[in-house]
Design a protein around this motif. Sequence first.
Motif, PDB file in Angstrom:
ATOM      1  N   GLU A  59      -5.621  -0.173 -16.243  1.00 19.49           N
ATOM      2  CA  GLU A  59      -4.787   0.013 -15.195  1.00 19.49           C
ATOM      3  C   GLU A  59      -3.534  -1.156 -14.907  1.00 19.49           C
ATOM      4  N   ASP A  72       0.627   5.307 -12.385  1.00 22.05           N
ATOM      5  CA  ASP A  72       0.284   6.495 -11.290  1.00 22.05           C
ATOM      6  C   ASP A  72      -0.515   7.423 -11.716  1.00 22.05           C
ATOM      7  N   ALA A  75      -4.006   6.252 -11.333  1.00 19.12           N
ATOM      8  CA  ALA A  75      -4.201   6.223  -9.940  1.00 19.12           C
ATOM      9  C   ALA A  75      -4.838   7.484  -9.244  1.00 19.12           C
ATOM     10  N   LYS A  76      -3.728   8.528  -9.572  1.00 17.15           N
ATOM     11  CA  LYS A  76      -4.452   9.933  -9.067  1.00 17.15           C
ATOM     12  C   LYS A  76      -5.486  10.297  -9.470  1.00 17.15           C
ATOM     13  N   MET A  78      -8.149   8.407 -10.750  1.00 18.23           N
ATOM     14  CA  MET A  78      -9.055   7.682 -10.246  1.00 18.23           C
ATOM     15  C   MET A  78      -9.471   7.669  -8.537  1.00 18.23           C
ATOM     16  N   ARG A  79      -8.505   8.229  -8.090  1.00 20.67           N
ATOM     17  CA  ARG A  79      -8.742   8.432  -6.790  1.00 20.67           C
ATOM     18  C   ARG A  79      -9.674   9.603  -6.474  1.00 20.67           C
ATOM     19  N   PHE A  80      -9.678  10.629  -7.521  1.00 20.75           N
ATOM     20  CA  PHE A  80     -10.889  11.225  -7.387  1.00 20.75           C
ATOM     21  C   PHE A  80     -12.230  10.707  -8.018  1.00 20.75           C
TER      22      PHE A  80
END
Length: 99
Positions: A59, A72, A75-76, A78-80
Amino acid sequence: MRKTKVFTFLKIFLLPHNPSLTRPRPFKAYSFVPFSPLAMLDPTILTIGGIVLGIAIIERILERWGVIDLVDQFAKVMRFILPVTFYSALIYFFATFMF
């Protein structure tokens, strides 16, 4: 015709207990596994951590290259994935680590 032998319950299961003449010597066994930091180096947890670290490095590289839309998306995802991976590894660690 053959004669059938009869065995009573007392003859089969309740045999007299003969204590052994020699007494076993007591011994003390010590285990330092729970106190060793090397015991926490579980290959499964290290593999999961390496995969997550690799994705974070990818990333950062994509961010330096200027591919912001792909960063982005990472990031979406990996946020989960990061919290789920962390708590799964934590549960696995405490389920398999013997104290």
